[in-house]
Write a protein that holds these residues in place. Structure first.
Motif, PDB file in Angstrom:
ATOM      1  N   LYS A  25       0.834  -1.203   0.000  1.00 31.71           N
ATOM      2  CA  LYS A  25       0.000   0.000   0.000  1.00 31.71           C
ATOM      3  C   LYS A  25       0.864   1.247   0.000  1.00 31.71           C
ATOM      4  O   LYS A  25       1.934   1.287   0.601  1.00 31.71           O
ATOM      5  N   LEU A  26       0.344   2.279  -0.678  1.00 34.05           N
ATOM      6  CA  LEU A  26       1.019   3.560  -0.708  1.00 34.05           C
ATOM      7  C   LEU A  26       0.757   4.275   0.618  1.00 34.05           C
ATOM      8  O   LEU A  26      -0.391   4.426   1.039  1.00 34.05           O
ATOM      9  N   VAL A  27       1.838   4.721   1.277  1.00 32.02           N
ATOM     10  CA  VAL A  27       1.724   5.399   2.565  1.00 32.02           C
ATOM     11  C   VAL A  27       1.862   6.910   2.403  1.00 32.02           C
ATOM     12  O   VAL A  27       1.062   7.672   2.946  1.00 32.02           O
ATOM     13  N   HIS A  28       2.873   7.355   1.686  1.00 34.56           N
ATOM     14  CA  HIS A  28       3.102   8.784   1.477  1.00 34.56           C
ATOM     15  C   HIS A  28       3.525   9.029   0.035  1.00 34.56           C
ATOM     16  O   HIS A  28       4.259   8.233  -0.547  1.00 34.56           O
ATOM     17  N   ALA A  45      -8.088   7.555  -8.370  1.00 33.66           N
ATOM     18  CA  ALA A  45      -7.075   8.034  -7.424  1.00 33.66           C
ATOM     19  C   ALA A  45      -6.583   6.884  -6.568  1.00 33.66           C
ATOM     20  O   ALA A  45      -7.346   5.995  -6.187  1.00 33.66           O
ATOM     21  N   LEU A  46      -5.266   6.899  -6.240  1.00 32.26           N
ATOM     22  CA  LEU A  46      -4.678   5.856  -5.418  1.00 32.26           C
ATOM     23  C   LEU A  46      -4.863   6.212  -3.953  1.00 32.26           C
ATOM     24  O   LEU A  46      -4.459   7.277  -3.507  1.00 32.26           O
ATOM     25  N   ALA A  47      -5.548   5.340  -3.188  1.00 30.33           N
ATOM     26  CA  ALA A  47      -5.803   5.618  -1.782  1.00 30.33           C
ATOM     27  C   ALA A  47      -4.503   5.643  -0.990  1.00 30.33           C
ATOM     28  O   ALA A  47      -3.623   4.827  -1.196  1.00 30.33           O
ATOM     29  N   VAL A  48      -4.403   6.580  -0.060  1.00 26.39           N
ATOM     30  CA  VAL A  48      -3.245   6.712   0.803  1.00 26.39           C
ATOM     31  C   VAL A  48      -3.605   6.185   2.173  1.00 26.39           C
ATOM     32  O   VAL A  48      -4.602   6.587   2.764  1.00 26.39           O
ATOM     33  N   GLU A  49      -2.777   5.287   2.695  1.00 27.35           N
ATOM     34  CA  GLU A  49      -3.096   4.635   3.956  1.00 27.35           C
ATOM     35  C   GLU A  49      -3.113   5.622   5.108  1.00 27.35           C
ATOM     36  O   GLU A  49      -3.932   5.562   5.993  1.00 27.35           O
ATOM     37  N   ASP A  50      -2.170   6.553   5.149  1.00 28.96           N
ATOM     38  CA  ASP A  50      -2.076   7.467   6.280  1.00 28.96           C
ATOM     39  C   ASP A  50      -1.364   8.734   5.843  1.00 28.96           C
ATOM     40  O   ASP A  50      -0.325   8.677   5.206  1.00 28.96           O
ATOM     41  N   THR A  51      -1.938   9.886   6.133  1.00 26.22           N
ATOM     42  CA  THR A  51      -1.306  11.152   5.776  1.00 26.22           C
ATOM     43  C   THR A  51      -0.554  11.753   6.941  1.00 26.22           C
ATOM     44  O   THR A  51       0.037  12.805   6.828  1.00 26.22           O
ATOM     45  N   VAL A  52      -0.619  11.093   8.081  1.00 30.08           N
ATOM     46  CA  VAL A  52       0.053  11.588   9.271  1.00 30.08           C
ATOM     47  C   VAL A  52       1.472  11.025   9.314  1.00 30.08           C
ATOM     48  O   VAL A  52       1.711   9.897   8.942  1.00 30.08           O
ATOM     49  N   GLY A  53       2.411  11.799   9.796  1.00 27.46           N
ATOM     50  CA  GLY A  53       3.783  11.332   9.926  1.00 27.46           C
ATOM     51  C   GLY A  53       4.536  11.352   8.627  1.00 27.46           C
ATOM     52  O   GLY A  53       5.450  10.564   8.429  1.00 27.46           O
ATOM     53  N   GLU A  54       4.189  12.260   7.723  1.00 30.79           N
ATOM     54  CA  GLU A  54       4.861  12.367   6.437  1.00 30.79           C
ATOM     55  C   GLU A  54       6.328  12.741   6.640  1.00 30.79           C
ATOM     56  O   GLU A  54       6.653  13.550   7.507  1.00 30.79           O
ATOM     57  N   PRO A  55       7.274  12.130   5.868  1.00 32.44           N
ATOM     58  CA  PRO A  55       8.687  12.490   6.012  1.00 32.44           C
ATOM     59  C   PRO A  55       8.897  13.990   5.888  1.00 32.44           C
ATOM     60  O   PRO A  55       8.270  14.662   5.062  1.00 32.44           O
ATOM     61  N   GLU A  56       9.772  14.524   6.706  1.00 33.91           N
ATOM     62  CA  GLU A  56      10.017  15.959   6.759  1.00 33.91           C
ATOM     63  C   GLU A  56      11.403  16.285   6.225  1.00 33.91           C
ATOM     64  O   GLU A  56      12.380  15.592   6.526  1.00 33.91           O
ATOM     65  N   LEU A  57      11.489  17.343   5.440  1.00 37.26           N
ATOM     66  CA  LEU A  57      12.770  17.806   4.920  1.00 37.26           C
ATOM     67  C   LEU A  57      13.574  18.417   6.054  1.00 37.26           C
ATOM     68  O   LEU A  57      13.150  19.401   6.678  1.00 37.26           O
ATOM     69  N   ALA A  58      14.739  17.852   6.330  1.00 42.58           N
ATOM     70  CA  ALA A  58      15.565  18.327   7.438  1.00 42.58           C
ATOM     71  C   ALA A  58      16.559  19.392   6.984  1.00 42.58           C
ATOM     72  O   ALA A  58      16.725  20.415   7.641  1.00 42.58           O
TER      73      ALA A  58
END
Length: 598
Positions: free
Chosen positions: A73-76, A141-154
């Motif tokens: 599954k696609l997460v982000h 559209a491809l369902a996204v499992e979770d939009t929370v906790g997306e990788p952040e640019l450091a």
């Protein structure tokens, strides 16, 4: 590999998809095709700690996939701030961060936040509702499992002068290397955001880099045809291997005792770095001393010649430093074989090739040689065996090693297979030569003897004894009735082998003196003369019938290591420890100085 789903192979393609392949059970079948990219997929990386796969492509986005479930599954799905295609991707060993490299000359560092672990139940329900609403608006559209906790640019790492082509983490997330079209390798501490060093040595684009498992060595490949091993902490080069073609990638074995290398010529090469300090093979000989245990022929048709070889035309500039260049495959060219295993137990010390102008047919029962048949240019003429033509073939090769064995290696369809092993010498082989009719070979050894071999039956047909010390050079005189040899005793010996040795011992008919150093090379010049070279820094031409030297060629400032004669017997070429190659015109009746050039 995940604990829940086992081992699988994942691939990304120019068709914008990511495929998951089964390697257990229904091997070779695609278990799932993942869609989400809008341009070529150029990089993949797997986080073992979280079971997540990250894919990146020419659309400047990366996608995080959950590989722990039966259905991936696609997460982000994140659109980065890169100003060009993403060319490379690497995840830190701890799995807490990853980096993306791009044609915009930068490396971006991202913090991984596993959504399934960080999100609350309320957030998960909200994300599911949002995904359902999106699907209702767009059924495709491809369902996204979770939009929370997306990788952040450091942070962003800048310093390269051209496209970033590759990146790799060391043993920890605080050690990162990146390669570029600017020919350099940058070393970074991505935790602190600091540039800590640069490795310079390649003369063309760096195409791939990777660390050894212990992080002590860095491996790099380049379009300059060279593979380099570095000590990243000191910046020193440990080893340089020239491959003869542009290189795509290379990897260490787990103990760093072997290297696997892929290049433009369609071959995969395996190098053994046996005995490396700290490796399991330290102080050992190769595990497979037999010659070329396996060989693989690869298809040289890598793809459609009209394919741009990189990103789509909308995103790939037509410059030499573009993704088009770094990702393109060469369609034309040679298609060599790649072998796994070792030729001899120890170093290979001598090689002799049979002429490709002759093809031999060997009767399966009697194993008797049939007269040679000319095959040069037969393919160009459209020759047909039924009409007297012979297809062009490549002759076999004889090799000698420190193990005292001479091996016959097949070419053509059975290339790489050992068809015969000649046993008789007790010490290392130093030279091998084949007669003009290809039926007989002679080998010289450190044991002080030469041996004649029937190349069809594999039996020895005579032992030539008389040298005082190792024999270092040998050759047949045109016609094949005499053999010349030389060695540490500084004498050139002439042997009459016209009647064959019959398995007995032969004594030299004459010994020619004149050199004051060991003989290092011999070559026939017609039927009545020959050339020799020596550690005494000279090469000489001899009249074989008179047994006299007729010319001495001087000019090298170091010992002469080898010589050869051109096919028209007009020129002699010598090599020397003085790092020069000299060409001598032996037609000069006055025997003066010779035309030499480095």
């Amino acid at each position: 590999e995940t604990a829940q789903q086992g081992r699988r192979v994942v691939s990304g393609s120019r068709d914008r998809s990511v495929r998951v392949w089964k390697i257990e059970g229904n091997m070779g079948r695609t278990s799932q095709t993942l869609s989400g990219h809008t341009d070529h997929v150029t990089a993949l990386a797997f986080a073992t700690s979280s079971g997540e796969l990250i894919s990146a492509g020419c659309d400047s986005r990366f996608i995080v996939w959950d590989m722990t479930q039966p259905t991936v599954k696609l997460v982000h799905r994140v659109d980065t701030t890169h100003l060009g295609p993403i060319t490379s991707l690497a995840i830190s060993p701890e799995g807490v961060s990853f980096v993306t490299g791009s044609t915009d000359k930068t490396v971006q560092v991202w913090a991984m936040i596993p959504a399934r672990k960080k999100s609350t139940a309320v957030q998960q329900r909200a994300a599911a509702a949002a995904a359902a609403a999106a699907a209702a608006r767009d059924p495709k559209a491809l369902a996204v499992e979770d939009t929370v906790g997306e990788p952040e640019l450091a942070l962003k790492l800048q310093g390269h002068l051209s496209d970033v082509t590759c990146c790799a983490f060391g043993q920890t997330g605080a050690s990162l290397a990146s390669g570029s079209l600017d020919h350099s390798i940058m070393l970074w501490n991505p935790v602190a955001g600091a540039h800590v060093g640069i490795l310079v040595g390649h003369t063309a684009a760096v195409t791939d880099i990777s660390y050894s498992a212990d992080g002590r060595l860095l491996l790099s490949t380049s379009r300059d045809h060279h593979l380099r091993i570095w000590h990243p902490r000191s910046g020193q080069t440990v080893l340089v291997l020239k491959q003869g073609c542009g290189l795509h990638s290379a990897r260490f074995s787990p103990d760093a005792s072997q290297l696997v290398v892929a290049g433009d010529d369609g071959a995969v090469r395996l190098w053994s770095w046996v005995g490396r300090e700290g490796s399991t093979s330290m102080g050992q000989m190769p595990r497979k001393p037999n010659l070329f245990s396996r060989g693989y022929t690869l298809n040289d048709d890598h793809g459609n010649g009209n394919d741009n070889g990189g990103c789509s035309s909308e995103t790939a500039p037509h410059s030499e430093g573009s993704m088009r260049t770094t990702m393109a495959f060469r369609k034309e060219g040679s298609n060599p074989l790649s072998f796994e295993g070792q030729a001899h137990k120890g170093a290979m010390t001598a090689v002799a090739g049979f002429s490709s102008e002759f093809e031999y047919a060997t009767e399966a029962v009697t194993r008797q040689a049939v007269a040679p048949r000319r095959s040069s240019h037969a393919r160009a003429r459209g020759g047909d065996a039924s009409k007297g033509g012979v297809l062009e073939t490549t002759g076999p090769v004889l090799s000698g090693g420190e193990d005292g064995f001479v091996r016959k290696i097949a070419a053509g369809r059975g290339a790489g297979k050992v068809t015969m092993t000649f046993k008789g010498h007790s010490k290392a082989i130093r030279a091998i030569a084949a007669s003009q009719d290809m039926k007989t070979a002679v080998s010289a050894s450190d044991d002080g003897n030469l041996m004649l071999w029937d190349t069809v039956t594999g039996q020895d047909s005579g032992i030539l004894t008389g040298h005082k010390g190792a024999v270092l050079a040998c050759c047949f005189v045109s016609g094949g009735e005499r053999v010349l040899s030389g060695g540490k005793d500084q004498a050139v010996r002439v042997w009459d082998v016209g009647g064959g040795g019959g398995g007995g011992v032969l004594i030299a008919e004459t010994a020619l003196q004149g050199h004051t150093g060991r003989i290092t090379g011999l070559a026939s010049i017609g039927r009545s003369s020959f050339a020799s070279c020596s550690a005494d820094r000279t090469a000489r031409v001899w009249d074989l019938d008179a047994g006299e030297m007729v010319r001495s060629m001087t000019g090298h400032s170091g010992g002469v290591t080898s010589l050869t004669v051109t096919s028209n017997t007009a020129l002699v070429v010598t090599t020397s420890l003085d790092h020069s190659v000299r060409v001598w015109d032996v037609r000069d009746p006055h025997g003066g100085g010779g035309g030499g050039g480095e």
